[in-house]
Enzyme design. Structure first.
Site, short mmCIF file in Angstrom:
data_model
loop_
_atom_site.label_atom_id
_atom_site.label_comp_id
_atom_site.label_asym_id
_atom_site.label_seq_id
_atom_site.Cartn_x
_atom_site.Cartn_y
_atom_site.Cartn_z
N PRO A 1 0.79 -1.23 0.00
CA PRO A 1 0.00 0.00 0.00
C PRO A 1 0.82 1.28 0.00
CG PRO A 1 0.03 -0.95 2.18
CD PRO A 1 0.72 -1.93 1.29
N ASP B 1 3.85 1.83 -11.30
CA ASP B 1 2.59 2.57 -11.33
C ASP B 1 2.71 3.88 -10.57
OD1 ASP B 1 1.32 0.71 -12.85
OD2 ASP B 1 0.25 -0.26 -11.20
N LYS C 1 -0.89 4.70 -13.78
CA LYS C 1 -2.28 4.31 -13.96
C LYS C 1 -3.03 4.72 -12.71
CE LYS C 1 -3.36 0.67 -16.26
NZ LYS C 1 -3.58 1.32 -17.53
N THR D 1 -2.15 -6.37 0.11
CA THR D 1 -3.21 -5.60 -0.53
C THR D 1 -3.75 -4.53 0.42
OG1 THR D 1 -5.22 -5.80 -1.84
CG2 THR D 1 -5.10 -7.13 0.17
N MET E 1 -10.91 1.60 -5.17
CA MET E 1 -11.08 2.62 -6.21
C MET E 1 -12.53 3.10 -6.27
SD MET E 1 -8.78 0.57 -9.04
CE MET E 1 -9.63 -0.97 -8.65
#
Length: 492
Positions: free
Chosen positions: A243, A266, A288, A349, A403
């Protein structure tokens, strides 16, 4: 392809150093030491362990008991029963002294420097041109830790921790590396194949015991690397950057970053994580992020294929875990279609990081029977049309929306429309684990307004379900319910 060009300032390849760490060969070199204290005796032991020819200058009355025992052992130590003088520096590689007063220290320092000899005055850093670090000895592997004199106790604590990480057998593996290095260099050209061999060597050094067959197995590895180098193909490793907090990287992820020739990263990958990469690796931003100009996935795939076919070791560095909403499936398929080897290194994650930051179990048996990770936007930037809202509307199902910042209002409406109670606990976290982390706790009825006030310019994570009740209860709300209080907390 313009989007593939760097779009932000990268971290410096080398941040400012308080001191330059230098490992100085002293085998057979003349070193002078003035003073016979216990502190000087410890420095003498270090110098003798390096093979130095040590000349000690002090009168017998100044010789401590421990130093006297060291003198009695002989070795490469010559004791001169006299005070130091300007004549002792001729031919010396280094000069050290244990001086009681600053005046004496200044005199010794000036004399050494006038003779062109680097000088160290024990426990008087203002008169030192070089300093000794706290040492972890697995020679030929040697680790030295320095705090620039600011906190010697901290350096000792760091040394103790490193001691527990480095097996004693590393000394023998280091000696074996010296034995086979020339053969490795003759058969493997500098670059990816040689680096890959040494990476496997290191893995074995930390996981295997050295035995009679170790050298034979390593030499067989050289042959495998030669064959692989002849194929002219590199490989791609999909690495989870977690993260944002670099301390949450896995050891395997760090090794991959240290082995890379090229890193395609990214926009959400933190500068702290990039700092763990090999200095020589080329870094390319393939940003992205929702709501911003991004590289096309096809362009990223083509770039990975082109670099791998050129023999490069490519790391595709993705925020969080590459296998969770990271488009890893598309990239793996494209690479496998070109017969390019692909390795995957999982990362922590964002939902797991959120749970740890809140101190909340996502599957607490009193509150949740399952957990689901749901994307908050589709290819079109809207909520996916095939979400099973009926099943998600059960508060005993812990749901984390990734998101979901720009679709928070739609998430709220859909859940309420399918029967989820308006009082269901909700947590919103922005930039989880980073220095600019923000968090909000409240109810489903408040979600849309809360996200609007928090903003959506940074990564937004939305957790919904009864398991977040403990976080909501612990959250300090100031003002009325309509205030939708937002708490900002630094990561750490």
């Amino acid at each position: 392809m313009d989007a593939l060009k760097p779009q932000r300032n990268e971290p410096a390849r080398m941040e400012r150093l308080a001191k330059l760490p230098v490992f100085w060969g002293l085998e057979g070199k003349r070193v002078v030491l003035a003073g016979g204290s216990d502190g000087a005796a410890w420095k003498a032991e270090l110098l003798l362990a390096c093979g130095a020819e040590l000349h000690l200058y002090c009168e017998a009355s100044e010789l401590s008991e421990s130093f006297a025992a060291l003198v009695a052992k002989g070795q490469m130590l010559r004791w001169h029963d006299r005070p130091w003088g300007p004549d002792i520096f001729e031919g010396a590689e280094l000069a050290l002294a244990d001086c009681e007063t600053d005046a004496e220290a200044a005199s010794f320092c000036d004399a050494a420097r006038a003779a062109g000899v680097p000088v160290n005055i024990i426990d008087k850093p203002e008169f030192c041109q070089f300093q000794f670090g706290s040492i972890v000895n697995r020679s030929p592997v040697v680790v030295s830790i320095s705090t620039d004199g600011a906190a010697p106790i901290l350096a000792q604590a760091i040394r103790r921790r490193i001691e527990t990480l480095l097996p004693l057998s590393l000394k023998d593996w280091g000696a074996l590396a010296q034995t086979i290095r020339e053969r490795v260099n003759l058969r493997l050209a500098p670059g990816a194949s040689r680096r890959s061999f040494w990476e496997k060597f290191v893995d074995r050094a930390f996981t295997e015991r050295l035995d009679e067959g170790s050298e034979e197995r390593l030499l067989a590895d050289i042959g495998m690397q030669v064959a692989r180098a002849g194929s002219g193909r590199g490989l791609v490793t999909l690495v989870g950057a977690g993260p944002g907090d670099a301390e949450l990287l896995t050891l395997k992820a760090v090794r991959a970053l240290q082995a890379a020739d090229v890193i395609l990263f990214d926009d959400l990958v933190s500068a702290e994580v990039l700092e763990m990469a090999r200095r020589e690796a080329k870094r390319m931003l393939v940003g992205k992020r929702g709501g911003r100009e991004s590289c096309r996935q096809e362009d990223i795939n083509d770039m990975m294929i082109r670099l791998a076919k050129a023999g490069k070791r490519v790391v595709r560095l993705k925020s969080g875990d590459p296998m969770i909403f990271g488009r890893a499936g598309e990239e793996i398929a494209a690479l496998e279609a070109e017969n390019i080897p692909v390795e995957i290194v999982p990362g922590i994650t964002a939902a797991s990081a959120m749970a740890s930051r809140l101190g909340v179990s996502l599957t607490h048996r009193d509150h949740a029977q399952s957990v689901r990770f749901v994307t908050g936007h589709s290819r079109q930037g809207k909520l996916p049309e095939n979400i099973d809202w009926q099943s998600l509307s059960n508060p005993s199902v812990t749901t984390v929306f990734y998101m979901g910042g720009r679709t928070a209002g739609d998430i709220q409406s859909c859940l309420l429309a399918h029967g989820m109670p308006a009082s269901t606990p909700v947590v919103v976290m922005i930039s989880v684990s980073r220095a600019n982390e923000q968090r909000w706790c409240g109810s489903l009825a408040q979600l849309a307004v809360a996200v609007e006030r928090l903003g959506v310019n940074e990564p937004v994570l939305i957790g919904i379900g009864d398991t977040f009740h403990a976080a909501s209860a612990a959250f300090s709300v100031t003002g009325s319910e309509e205030a939708y209080s937002v708490s900002v907390q630094k990561a750490g």
